[in-house]
Design a protein around this motif. Sequence first.
Motif, PDB file in Angstrom:
ATOM      1  N   CYS A  86      43.794  46.786  52.443  1.00  0.00           N
ATOM      2  CA  CYS A  86      44.227  47.787  51.454  1.00  0.00           C
ATOM      3  C   CYS A  86      43.436  47.684  50.159  1.00  0.00           C
ATOM      4  N   CYS A  93      44.079  43.480  46.279  1.00  0.00           N
ATOM      5  CA  CYS A  93      43.695  42.192  45.674  1.00  0.00           C
ATOM      6  C   CYS A  93      42.325  42.288  45.009  1.00  0.00           C
ATOM      7  N   CYS A 131      46.008  40.764  57.037  1.00  0.00           N
ATOM      8  CA  CYS A 131      45.358  41.657  56.063  1.00  0.00           C
ATOM      9  C   CYS A 131      45.123  43.040  56.660  1.00  0.00           C
TER      10      CYS A 131
HETATM   11  S1  SF4 Z   1      45.988  42.804  49.106  1.00  0.00           S
HETATM   12 FE1  SF4 Z   1      44.003  42.029  49.863  1.00  0.00          FE
HETATM   13  S2  SF4 Z   1      44.504  40.377  51.315  1.00  0.00           S
HETATM   14 FE2  SF4 Z   1      46.386  41.575  50.959  1.00  0.00          FE
HETATM   15  S3  SF4 Z   1      46.428  43.078  52.637  1.00  0.00           S
HETATM   16 FE3  SF4 Z   1      45.429  44.072  50.879  1.00  0.00          FE
HETATM   17  S4  SF4 Z   1      43.214  43.677  51.166  1.00  0.00           S
HETATM   18 FE4  SF4 Z   1      44.319  42.263  52.524  1.00  0.00          FE
END
Ligand code: SF4
Length: 78
Positions: A62, A65, A59
Amino acid sequence: MAKVVVNHHRCEGKKTCAQVCPEAVFVIRKSDVVLPLLARLKVWAHGGKQAFVVNEAACTACMKCVEVCPEDAITVTL
Ligand code: SF4
């Protein structure tokens, strides 16, 4: 390293997290989590699946999610 948590009392397995995560942190699979009746019914209505964190080390925080989860079921902390 980021800490990624799925609240299984909220997750309905709608897959948005797995679809947007560029690091394949999540897998959507049949849930074996013990839940209260209402939460169990909601999960059942969506095929009995929920999101699980299987690759937390990748992770990058970012937050994609967190932004797309329709149930506000994901938290990512640094
Ligand atoms: S989408 Fe969520 S789980 Fe995936 S890298 Fe980004 S913050 Fe981390």
